[in-house]
Design an enzyme around this catalytic site. Structure first.
Site, PDB file in Angstrom:
ATOM      1  N   CYS A 196      44.078 -15.204  -8.778  1.00 46.28           N
ATOM      2  CA  CYS A 196      43.151 -15.233  -9.921  1.00 46.28           C
ATOM      3  C   CYS A 196      41.712 -15.156  -9.413  1.00 46.28           C
ATOM      4  O   CYS A 196      40.880 -14.419  -9.951  1.00 46.28           O
ATOM      5  CB  CYS A 196      43.338 -16.511 -10.731  1.00 46.28           C
ATOM      6  N   CYS A 244       0.850  -1.195   0.000  1.00 48.80           N
ATOM      7  CA  CYS A 244       0.000   0.000   0.000  1.00 48.80           C
ATOM      8  C   CYS A 244       0.882   1.241   0.000  1.00 48.80           C
ATOM      9  O   CYS A 244       2.110   1.155   0.015  1.00 48.80           O
ATOM     10  CB  CYS A 244      -0.918   0.006   1.222  1.00 48.80           C
ATOM     11  N   ASP A 252      13.761  23.355 -33.512  1.00 49.65           N
ATOM     12  CA  ASP A 252      14.949  23.623 -34.314  1.00 49.65           C
ATOM     13  C   ASP A 252      14.615  23.286 -35.759  1.00 49.65           C
ATOM     14  O   ASP A 252      13.877  22.327 -36.026  1.00 49.65           O
ATOM     15  CB  ASP A 252      16.113  22.765 -33.813  1.00 49.65           C
TER      16      ASP A 252
END
Length: 821
Positions: A87, A17, A506
Site C-alpha cells: 500500500c 544578473c 473568421d
C-alpha cells in the site's frame, strides 16, 4: 516514438544578473532530457519540458551545484485504508509520478505522507487525486494559500534587505563623516586628526568598514566568491572583488605601511563601505519595484478562496478549499467569491467575471450555467456543484498561461543572452587591464590610481540592467494583458504580434454573435411555410452547424416540438449542405451549388437569393423530392463592438480581412457594414489555411482570429493565432493568444500592448547597453588624460544601482498603459 514530456516551472534562488540567467540555462540544457529551456531573471523562475517518467533529481542537483537551488516545499497528507508495505509503495509511486513531486515519504503506522515538491508546481487537490487513484482516500493536513506563501517570501526577502541596508547605513555614516567630512571641511580634518591621530582614526575606519563588509555585506562574498572560484563570476563577484580589494589595500596601508611604496599608503575604507551600502539600497529599491512587476500573478492568486461552504446532508459546513472534491455541493451567499469552478444547481444571480474577461459588466447566470472560481457572486444565493479543481480549474490554467508567457525568451533576447554570458569575465579582464595600465603608465601614486580605477570598473558594470531589460517588460506587459482578459499562451507571440500586417477575422462567432436567426422564409410551388419548416427543422436536428440550429430553433418555437420528425438517414457535406430521408421524402438543404449538383432547378429563387445576400442574410435553399420548396434567409447578428474594433485595427495601419463561407454578395454586404478591406468569401472550412497563406503572400505576416473547431488549422498556420475565449477548447489550444471575452475590441488592445511592450524592451536594452558601453571606459579613466576626470567608485556604485532601478521603473510604466479598442 517521441517520449511524453511535462511542462515544469522551477523557482530558483541565486539569480542575480544576466550572467546568472545564461549559466542557469546552460546548466539545465546540459541535463539529458531537458528541452525548451528558458530562465527569467525578473520572476526568478526557469521553465522547461522534461520527460514525464524521469525523476527531477538530476535537475535539482545540477542547479544546486551551480549555485541556483530550486525552492522546495513539503505538504502533509492524511491517508486512510493503508494496511501493508505494498500500500505504501503504491501511494508513493502515485505521488512521485506527478510532475513537480521530488519525493514522497509514506508512514504506514501514522497513515500519513510527507511530499517534497517544487514550490508552486503541484496543487493540494492534485496530491489528493493521485492518492485516490492509487485507491486510498486522503486529505491535506494543512491548507496554505499559494498567494500568502509568495507574499510572505517576498516580504521576508525585502525585510532582510531592509535590515541589512539600515545596519550598513548606520555603520557607514560615521565612516563617511570621518573621511569625506574631513575632506570637505579642512577645519574638521585638522580637529579629527589632532584629537584622535591618524593611526587610531584608520583603526576606527577599519573596524566600522569591516563590520559593513562582513556583516550586511557578507552576502556578496558568500555568493560571489564561490561563483568566481567555479569560473562563473556574477554580479556579486564584481562587488566582492571590488570592495574586497579596496578593503585589503587599506588594511595593509593601516597595519603594514612599510610594505608599500612611498606615497601609496592611502586608505579606501570609505569607498568600500559606501559601495556596499549603496548597492544594498539599490537591491532594496529594485526588490520593491520587481515585486510590482509580478502583481498580476499575485492578484490572480489572491482570487483563490481559502474555504468553501459545503453541503453535508442537512447541514452546511465551512471547510478548507483543499478538502473540496468534484461533485460536492457548495452554497455561495451574495457578495461572496465563488470558491471553485462548478455549475449552478439552484438559484440565479449576476456574476462579476471581470477577473476573467476584463469586462466590468456582470453577467446573469442561472441553473445549468457554469461558474468560475475566483469570480464574485453579486446579488443572489447560489447552490453549485464543484466540477474542475486544482490544476484543472480555469484560474489555475490562467495563472499557468501567464507564468509561461512571462518566462518566455523572446527572439529579441538572443543578443542579450550572448552578451551576458561573457559580460562579467570581460569586465574582470578590463579591470585587470585598467590596473596594469595605470600601474605602469599612470602618474604617482600609480598603485593608488590603479586600485581606485580598477574598483570603479568592477563596480559600475551592471549586468543586472541587461538581464532585467527584457523579462521585466514581458512580466508587466503580459500581466497588464491578463488584467484586460488577454492571455498570451506563447510569450513569443508578444513579439510576433508586433510585425503583423493583416488581421484575418473568421466571420461566424468572431465578427458575429454565432447565433444565427431565421429572419425570413419563402416558399415555392405548392409548398407552404409550415410543411417546409417542419421537414427542414426535422432534417437538421442532428446537425450542429449554426445555420442548422437556426432552422431547428424556429421550427421548435413555431411548431409543436413533438411533431418534428427525426431523419431516417443523414449525409452532410461540409460547407455545402445535407441530404436527408425523412417521412419517406428526400430533403436537400444547402447553398445554390449543392442543390444544382443534385439537379434541382433554382431559377425561380435567383432574385430572392440576390436580395437576401445584399441584405447580409445567408440564403439557405430547401428542396423536397427534387423540387425547390423554400428559401430561408438567415442572419447572424453582428456583435456590437465589431465595427469599432475593425476601425481601431485600421487606425493602427493594419489591413483587415474577413474569411467567410457565405456567398460573395452576402460577405461583401457584411464587410461594407463593418468597414473591412478584404473579403474572402465562399471559403470551405478546409480552405481557411489556404486563405491565410494567400493573405501572407499578398500582405505579409498574418494574425488570424477565430473561435471554432474548424478554425484550429488556420490559427496554427498564422504567425499569431488569437482565439475567442468563449469558443471551443480545440481553437483555444491551437491559438497563441486567448481573448477571454467575446469582445473583438481585445484584438486591437493585444496589438497595441505588443507594440508598447516591444518598444519598452528596446528602451531598456538601449539604456542597459549604452550605460555599460559609455561608463565602463569612463570608470577606467579614459577621460583623465583629456579632462583630468576620474570616476569615484562610490559614484560608480550609485550609478550601477540606479541603472537597474531605471530598467524596472521603465517596465512598470506599462502598468499605466491606456489600451483602447
Amino acid at each position: 516514438m517521441t517520449q511524453p514530456t511535462d511542462s515544469l516551472e522551477l523557482p530558483l534562488d541565486g539569480l542575480r544578473c544576466g550572467g546568472c540567467v545564461a549559466r542557469a540555462r546552460s546548466v539545465l540544457e546540459s541535463v539529458e532530457g531537458s528541452r525548451s529551456v528558458s530562465v527569467n531573471l525578473a520572476s526568478g523562475r526557469a521553465s522547461l519540458e522534461w520527460p514525464g517518467n524521469q525523476p527531477l533529481q538530476p535537475l535539482i542537483d545540477a542547479l544546486a551545484q551551480a549555485g541556483f537551488p530550486v525552492r522546495q516545499q513539503t505538504r502533509a497528507l492524511t491517508i486512510d485504508g493503508m494496511h501493508c508495505a505494498s500500500c505504501v509503495r503504491r501511494v508513493e509511486q502515485g505521488l512521485e509520478n506527478l510532475p513537480g513531486v521530488l519525493r514522497a515519504r509514506v508512514n504506514l503506522a501514522e497513515g500519513s505522507a510527507l511530499v517534497d515538491l517544487v514550490e508552486d508546481n503541484v496543487a493540494g487537490n492534485d496530491l489528493i487525486e493521485a492518492v485516490k487513484k492509487a485507491g486510498y482516500p486522503a486529505s491535506l493536513e494543512t491548507s496554505e494559500g499559494q498567494v500568502h506563501r509568495n507574499e510572505s517570501r517576498q516580504a521576508e526577502e525585502l525585510s532582510r534587505l531592509r535590515r541589512r541596508f539600515y545596519l550598513a547605513f548606520g555603520l557607514t555614516l560615521p565612516v563617511f563623516i570621518l573621511e569625506m567630512g574631513s575632506h570637505l571641511v579642512p577645519a574638521l580634518h585638522h580637529a579629527i586628526h589632532g584629537a584622535i591621530g591618524t593611526f587610531p582614526l584608520h583603526v576606527i575606519l577599519f573596524v566600522l568598514t569591516s563590520a559593513v563588509l562582513f556583516g550586511p555585506g557578507l552576502m556578496f562574498f558568500r555568493q560571489g566568491l564561490p561563483m568566481l572560484l567555479r569560473g562563473h563570476p556574477d554580479m556579486n563577484s564584481l562587488v566582492a572583488v571590488g570592495t574586497g580589494a579596496a578593503w585589503s589595500y587599506s588594511v595593509v596601508a593601516t597595519f603594514a605601511p612599510q610594505w608599500m611604496p612611498e606615497g601609496t599608503a592611502n586608505v579606501y575604507y570609505e569607498p568600500a563601505a559606501v559601495i556596499v551600502t549603496l548597492i544594498l539600497l539599490g537591491r532594496l529599491l529594485e526588490g520593491r519595484a520587481r515585486g510590482r512587476t509580478g502583481a498580476a500573478i499575485e492578484k490572480l492568486l489572491g482570487l483563490q478562496a481559502r474555504t468553501a461552504r459545503r453541503v453535508e446532508g442537512d447541514e452546511t459546513r465551512e471547510v478548507p478549499i483543499d478538502q473540496v472534491q468534484r461533485g460536492d455541493q457548495l452554497r455561495i451567499r451574495p457578495g461572496e467569491s465563488i470558491p471553485v469552478d462548478g455549475k449552478i444547481v439552484e438559484g440565479r444571480s449576476h456574476i462579476d467575471e471581470s477577473m476573467l474577461t476584463g469586462e466590468p459588466e456582470p453577467v446573469s447566470r442561472g441553473p445549468g450555467d457554469p461558474v468560475v472560481g475566483g469570480t464574485t457572486n453579486q446579488n443572489g444565493a447560489l447552490l453549485i456543484e464543484a466540477t474542475d479543481l486544482g490544476s484543472d480549474a480555469v484560474l489555475a490554467r490562467i495563472v499557468r498561461m501567464v507564468q509561461r508567457a512571462q518566462a518566455a525568451r523572446l527572439p529579441i533576447q538572443a543578443l542579450v543572452d550572448r552578451v551576458t554570458g561573457v559580460f562579467v569575465p570581460v569586465v574582470i579582464s578590463l579591470a585587470v587591464i585598467t590596473a596594469l595600465v595605470w600601474l605602469f603608465f599612470g602618474p604617482e601614486p600609480a598603485l593608488s590610481f590603479a586600485l581606485v580605477n580598477a574598483v570603479a570598473v568592477l563596480i559600475i558594470a551592471c549586468p543586472c540592467a541587461m538581464g532585467l531589460a527584457t523579462p521585466t517588460s514581458i512580466m508587466v506587459g503580459t500581466g497588464r494583458a491578463a488584467e484586460r482578459g488577454i492571455l498570451f499562451r506563447q510569450g513569443e507571440a508578444l513579439q510576433r504580434l508586433r510585425s503583423v500586417a493583416v488581421v484575418a477575422l473568421d466571420k461566424t462567432g468572431t465578427l458575429t454573435e454565432g447565433r444565427p436567426e431565421l429572419v425570413e422564409l419563402i416558399h415555392y410551388h405548392d409548398w407552404n411555410d409550415k410543411d417546409v419548416l417542419r421537414l427542414a427543422g426535422g432534417a437538421e436536428q442532428a446537425s450542429e452547424h449554426p445555420l442548422a440550429r437556426a432552422l431547428v430553433t424556429t421550427a421548435q418555437d413555431q411548431l409543436d416540438e413533438q411533431s418534428l420528425p427525426m431523419p431516417d438517414s443523414l449525409d452532410a457535406t461540409a460547407g455545402k449542405g445535407i441530404e436527408a430521408r425523412i417521412d419517406g421524402r428526400q430533403v436537400l438543404i444547402g447553398n445554390a451549388g449543392w442543390l444544382t449538383d443534385h439537379d434541382v432547378a433554382i431559377e425561380s429563387a435567383r432574385e430572392d437569393i440576390d436580395r437576401l445576400s445584399s441584405q447580409a442574410r445567408t440564403p439557405v435553399l430547401i428542396a423536397i423530392d427534387g423540387e425547390l420548396a423554400g428559401l430561408a434567409g438567415i442572419a447572424d447578428p453582428i456583435k456590437p463592438g465589431s465595427a469599432k474594433a475593425v476601425a481601431a485595427l485600421r487606425k493602427q495601419g493594419l489591413k483587415v480581412a474577413m474569411v467567410s463561407g457565405d456567398r460573395q454578395a452576402t460577405a461583401e454586404a457584411i464587410a461594407a457594414e463593418l468597414g473591412i478591406d478584404i473579403v474572402m468569401a465562399e471559403v470551405l472550412p478546409e480552405g481557411k489555411v489556404e486563405a491565410v497563406q494567400q493573405l501572407r503572400k499578398a500582405h505579409g505576416d498574418v494574425a488570424f482570429v477565430g473561435d471554432g473547431i474548424n478554425d484550429a488549422p488556420a490559427l496554427a498556420e498564422a504567425e499569431v493565432g488569437l482565439a475567442i475565449g468563449t469558443g471551443t477548447d480545440i481553437a483555444i489550444e491551437s491559438a497563441d493568444v486567448v481573448l477571454m471575452a467575446g469582445d473583438l475590441a481585445k484584438v486591437p488592445e493585444a496589438l497595441a500592448l505588443s507594440k508598447a511592450t516591444l518598444r519598452n524592451i528596446r528602451q531598456n536594452l538601449f539604456w542597459a547597453f549604452a550605460y555599460n558601453t559609455a561608463l565602463i571606459p569612463v570608470a577606467a579613466g579614459l577621460l583623465y588624460p583629456v579632462l583630468g576626470l576620474l570616476l569615484s567608485p562610490m559614484l560608480a556604485a550609485l550609478a550601477m544601482a540606479l541603472s537597474s532601478l531605471f530598467v524596472v521603473g521603465n517596465a512598470l510604466r506599462l502598468k499605466t498603459l491606456r489600451l483602447t479598442g
